[in-house]
Design a protein around this motif. Sequence first.
Motif, PDB file in Angstrom:
ATOM      1  N   SER A  36       0.810  -1.039  -0.038  1.00 34.49           N
ATOM      2  CA  SER A  36       0.134   0.016   0.010  1.00 34.49           C
ATOM      3  C   SER A  36       0.848   1.188   0.021  1.00 34.49           C
ATOM      4  O   SER A  36       0.351   2.467  -0.086  1.00 34.49           O
ATOM      5  N   GLY A  37       2.254   1.062  -0.017  1.00 31.95           N
ATOM      6  CA  GLY A  37       3.123   2.100  -0.217  1.00 31.95           C
ATOM      7  C   GLY A  37       3.821   2.800   1.213  1.00 31.95           C
ATOM      8  O   GLY A  37       4.291   3.821   1.325  1.00 31.95           O
ATOM      9  N   HIS A  38       3.478   2.131   2.404  1.00 34.02           N
ATOM     10  CA  HIS A  38       4.141   2.570   3.750  1.00 34.02           C
ATOM     11  C   HIS A  38       5.486   2.114   3.672  1.00 34.02           C
ATOM     12  O   HIS A  38       5.741   0.863   3.096  1.00 34.02           O
ATOM     13  N   ILE A  39       6.420   3.071   4.082  1.00 29.32           N
ATOM     14  CA  ILE A  39       7.855   2.599   4.278  1.00 29.32           C
ATOM     15  C   ILE A  39       8.224   2.431   5.726  1.00 29.32           C
ATOM     16  O   ILE A  39       7.784   3.241   6.626  1.00 29.32           O
ATOM     17  N   LYS A  40       9.062   1.247   5.845  1.00 28.45           N
ATOM     18  CA  LYS A  40       9.483   0.996   7.121  1.00 28.45           C
ATOM     19  C   LYS A  40      10.863   0.820   7.081  1.00 28.45           C
ATOM     20  O   LYS A  40      11.528   0.181   6.325  1.00 28.45           O
ATOM     21  N   THR A  41      11.656   1.532   8.005  1.00 34.52           N
ATOM     22  CA  THR A  41      12.960   1.203   7.942  1.00 34.52           C
ATOM     23  C   THR A  41      13.367  -0.002   8.633  1.00 34.52           C
ATOM     24  O   THR A  41      13.001  -0.321   9.768  1.00 34.52           O
ATOM     25  N   ILE A  42      14.589  -0.730   8.254  1.00 36.45           N
ATOM     26  CA  ILE A  42      14.849  -2.065   8.693  1.00 36.45           C
ATOM     27  C   ILE A  42      16.053  -1.875   9.778  1.00 36.45           C
ATOM     28  O   ILE A  42      17.083  -1.325   9.083  1.00 36.45           O
ATOM     29  N   PRO A  43      15.897  -2.103  10.993  1.00 38.28           N
ATOM     30  CA  PRO A  43      17.109  -1.819  11.969  1.00 38.28           C
ATOM     31  C   PRO A  43      18.105  -3.165  11.510  1.00 38.28           C
ATOM     32  O   PRO A  43      18.094  -4.248  12.013  1.00 38.28           O
ATOM     33  N   GLY A  44      19.478  -2.469  10.898  1.00 34.70           N
ATOM     34  CA  GLY A  44      20.468  -3.318  10.513  1.00 34.70           C
ATOM     35  C   GLY A  44      21.079  -4.185  11.674  1.00 34.70           C
ATOM     36  O   GLY A  44      21.463  -5.147  11.643  1.00 34.70           O
ATOM     37  N   THR A  45      21.557  -3.242  12.433  1.00 35.34           N
ATOM     38  CA  THR A  45      22.355  -3.553  13.643  1.00 35.34           C
ATOM     39  C   THR A  45      21.659  -3.154  14.966  1.00 35.34           C
ATOM     40  O   THR A  45      22.268  -2.038  15.412  1.00 35.34           O
ATOM     41  N   PRO A  46      20.398  -3.721  15.383  1.00 39.59           N
ATOM     42  CA  PRO A  46      19.746  -3.052  16.521  1.00 39.59           C
ATOM     43  C   PRO A  46      20.555  -3.423  17.886  1.00 39.59           C
ATOM     44  O   PRO A  46      21.283  -4.433  18.393  1.00 39.59           O
ATOM     45  N   SER A  47      20.913  -2.067  18.536  1.00 34.87           N
ATOM     46  CA  SER A  47      21.470  -2.293  19.822  1.00 34.87           C
ATOM     47  C   SER A  47      20.574  -2.452  20.952  1.00 34.87           C
ATOM     48  O   SER A  47      20.973  -2.650  21.924  1.00 34.87           O
ATOM     49  N   ASP A  48      19.147  -1.801  20.736  1.00 33.12           N
ATOM     50  CA  ASP A  48      18.491  -1.988  21.626  1.00 33.12           C
ATOM     51  C   ASP A  48      17.538  -3.398  21.627  1.00 33.12           C
ATOM     52  O   ASP A  48      17.304  -4.047  20.593  1.00 33.12           O
TER      53      ASP A  48
END
Length: 68
Positions: A36-48
């Motif tokens: 539907s066009g929503h953009i989500k950023t992928i956490p590549g190296t999540p520290s949390d």
Amino acid sequence: MKFSNNKRINKLVNSLIKSGWCFKKGTKHNKLVSPSGHIKTIPGTPSDWRAAMNFVKDIERAQERKQA
């Protein structure tokens, strides 16, 4: 393909791509684009430690918006 250092995020991204989401490579952050066009950023190296849970919730919210 490896999208994140986190196994749970990696698995989710792979399943989303198979179900119709698009992967966009960025200079600093990779992104997922929903059908539907929503953009989500992928956490590549999540520290949390909550990063995987937050990412899953973001995806669920995007899917709910698509259905509504």
